[in-house]
Write a protein that holds these residues in place. Structure first.
Motif: not given
Lengths: 301, 227
Positions: B98, B102-103, B105-107, B150
């Motif tokens: 996760e 997460f990195a 999803h941010v994009l 990440r």
């Protein structure tokens, strides 16, 4: 926004609430307390103004006509009065009706009044009884009527008008100030609670920003969280108030049975027709703006 | 790839944190920036990340001039960079997978891309078997690997590392540096800020030495000398 990003935002919002359940609970409770107080106050204010309005409606102006005024002339006066916006309703009472009423009220239908036979002692008593929708405008209406032709006399209860007008004014001033104070306190408390919650997560916000998250992306879960907490914080007191309102009304009426015929309370459905949307919009608005502005300073990374 | 032209950064009165610095880093280079605390290393990283603005001079990173860059443009610029820190900065309540996902999803990456890319990069950093571990269950070295994964998952052009071995023992520090070297060998430009003398001397890379905001030396295959 992609569906996967939307899903991620939703999930993050719910996760935030769960992870920081203490802050979430504190925000909800603060909001609930403020909206509960607002609701109580709103109910009281509305019932008081409802009561004074009802009393106002019971204080009429009586208009008498000059001697020998014809029914057409009286009806002409009636038409002119009816055009005034402050007039809620008006009743015409002819001289005969006035006499019949008096006979009924004072002689109780006994033969004592028979001595007058067809000679109506109240021959010049035809009158209009005018009920106002705003008692503070009574004086203006009286001067208007006094200026009309065929009008002999206008009777008014100035003291009742002044007292009720004053009560109304005081109630509106107090209600507006208390509502403003309550709103300011709740906005302050809630944005404070949300800021503490966000400050705890400032590291996470920092990481997101270093990775290249836009302000919008970082903010979305927090704003969503604010909206959800706001809605829950509004729903709880609304439900409680709904349950409490009827009980409080019936308690007052049983405890002070003397009020039964004097006071009538607004039904709960009428109160909640306004209170539900206002409460939900307040909760949603405070949650939305509280979280929006609290995240702002943490986004300057 | 990175250009600092006569850059000064002052935080107020007194000596500037960075004083008329000139640095040029080519694409694919591996550079150490060394110096004791207060030498201006951290200010340099913050300037390159566009976390702070220079007082004067010109900074160009990956073709973008940072002076006058609009706030809304910064996220897009940062996506060209990968960053790792001394304290790893992992999300403690999310597992390894996760943290890396997460990195992505941010994009705004779609799920199918995330599901393919995250295992790839975790294998690259040697954490293939630890997807589900929580950060607190990992050693310092492993946590730094997650941070590297990440940083790399979005295939950045430049990797900035701020004291990446600061919290690690010497053996793990060497492992992490070897990993960063491998990343560099695949074409990513690497800039490592450190005061770890052993590592710098061991790696034999380009070394820029700073002291009190001034660049003292810039050597190819250099070592860590006293200022």
């Amino acid at each position: 926004m992609r569906p996967s990003t939307l899903w991620f935002t939703l999930k993050s919002g719910f996760k935030n609430i769960r992870r920081n359940w203490m802050f979430s609970a504190a925000s909800v409770l603060t909001m609930a307390a403020c909206i509960f107080l607002f609701g109580i106050f709103y109910s009281i204010v509305n019932n008081v103004s409802y009561l004074t309005r009802r009393l106002e409606e019971e204080v009429p102006i009586t208009v008498f006509f000059v001697e020998g005024a014809t029914p057409d002339q009286m009806s002409e006066v009636g038409k002119q009065i009816e055009t005034r916006p402050e007039v809620a309703r008006m009743e015409f009472e002819s001289a005969d009706e006035a006499w019949e009423k008096m006979k009924e009220d004072y002689f109780g239908g006994s033969s004592l009044a028979e001595g007058f036979k067809d000679d109506n002692p109240l021959i010049n008593s035809s009158n209009y009884r005018i009920y106002l929708n705003d008692i503070t405008k009574q004086n203006a209406l009286v001067s208007f009527i006094e200026g009309l032709d065929y009008v002999r006399e206008v009777n008014q209860s100035e003291q009742a008008a002044n007292t009720l007008g004053n009560i109304n004014r005081i109630v509106s001033y107090v209600s507006i100030s208390l509502i403003v104070i309550l709103l300011l306190i709740s906005i302050f408390l809630i944005s404070n609670t949300i800021s503490v919650g966000i400050a705890v997560r400032s590291e996470e916000i920092g990481i997101m920003k270093y990775i290249g998250a836009t302000d919008h992306f970082v903010r979305a879960p927090f704003v969503l969280e604010g909206i959800l907490l706001g809605l829950v914080g509004a729903a709880i007191p609304l439900v409680v108030l709904y349950l409490v309102y009827n009980r409080a009304v019936s308690y007052i009426l049983t405890r002070f049975s003397v009020l039964n015929n004097v006071v009538e309370f607004i039904p709960v459905t009428a109160i909640f027709r306004t209170l539900i949307p206002v409460g939900l919009v307040l909760g949603l608005g405070i949650g939305l703006f509280g979280s929006f502005f609290s995240t702002r300073k943490h986004l300057q990374v | 790839m990175i250009d600092l032209i006569d850059v000064t950064k002052s935080y107020g009165k007194g000596l500037p944190a960075l004083n008329h610095a000139n640095i040029h880093v080519d694409k694919g280079e591996f550079v150490f920036v060394v110096g004791s605390s207060g030498s201006g290393k951290s200010t340099l990283i913050k300037l390159l990340l566009k976390e702070i603005d220079s007082t004067s001079g010109k900074i160009i990173v990956s073709g973008e001039q940072l002076e006058g860059m609009k706030h809304a443009r910064i996220p897009k610029f940062r996506r060209k960079l990968g960053v790792v820190f001394q304290d790893f900065r992992l999300l403690r309540d999310r597992n390894v997978y996760e943290n890396v996902a997460f990195a992505q999803h941010v994009l705004n990456r779609p799920n199918r891309v995330i599901k393919k890319r995250v295992p790839e990069v975790l294998t690259e950093v040697g954490l293939a078997g630890k997807y589900k571990s929580m950060p607190d269950e990992l050693s310092g070295g492993e946590q730094q690997r997650v941070a590297l994964a990440r940083a790399l998952v979005n295939r950045p052009e430049i990797l900035l590392a701020d004291e990446p071995t600061g919290n690690l023992d010497p053996k793990t520090s060497v492992e992490i540096m070897k990993l960063i070297e491998q990343i560099n060998n695949r074409g990513t430009t690497v800039l490592v800020v450190t005061h770890n003398r052993e590592i710098v001397n061991y790696m034999r890379k380009r070394v820029i030495m700073m002291n009190q905001g001034v660049i003292l030396s810039d050597e190819r295959e250099g070592g860590y000398r006293e200022a």
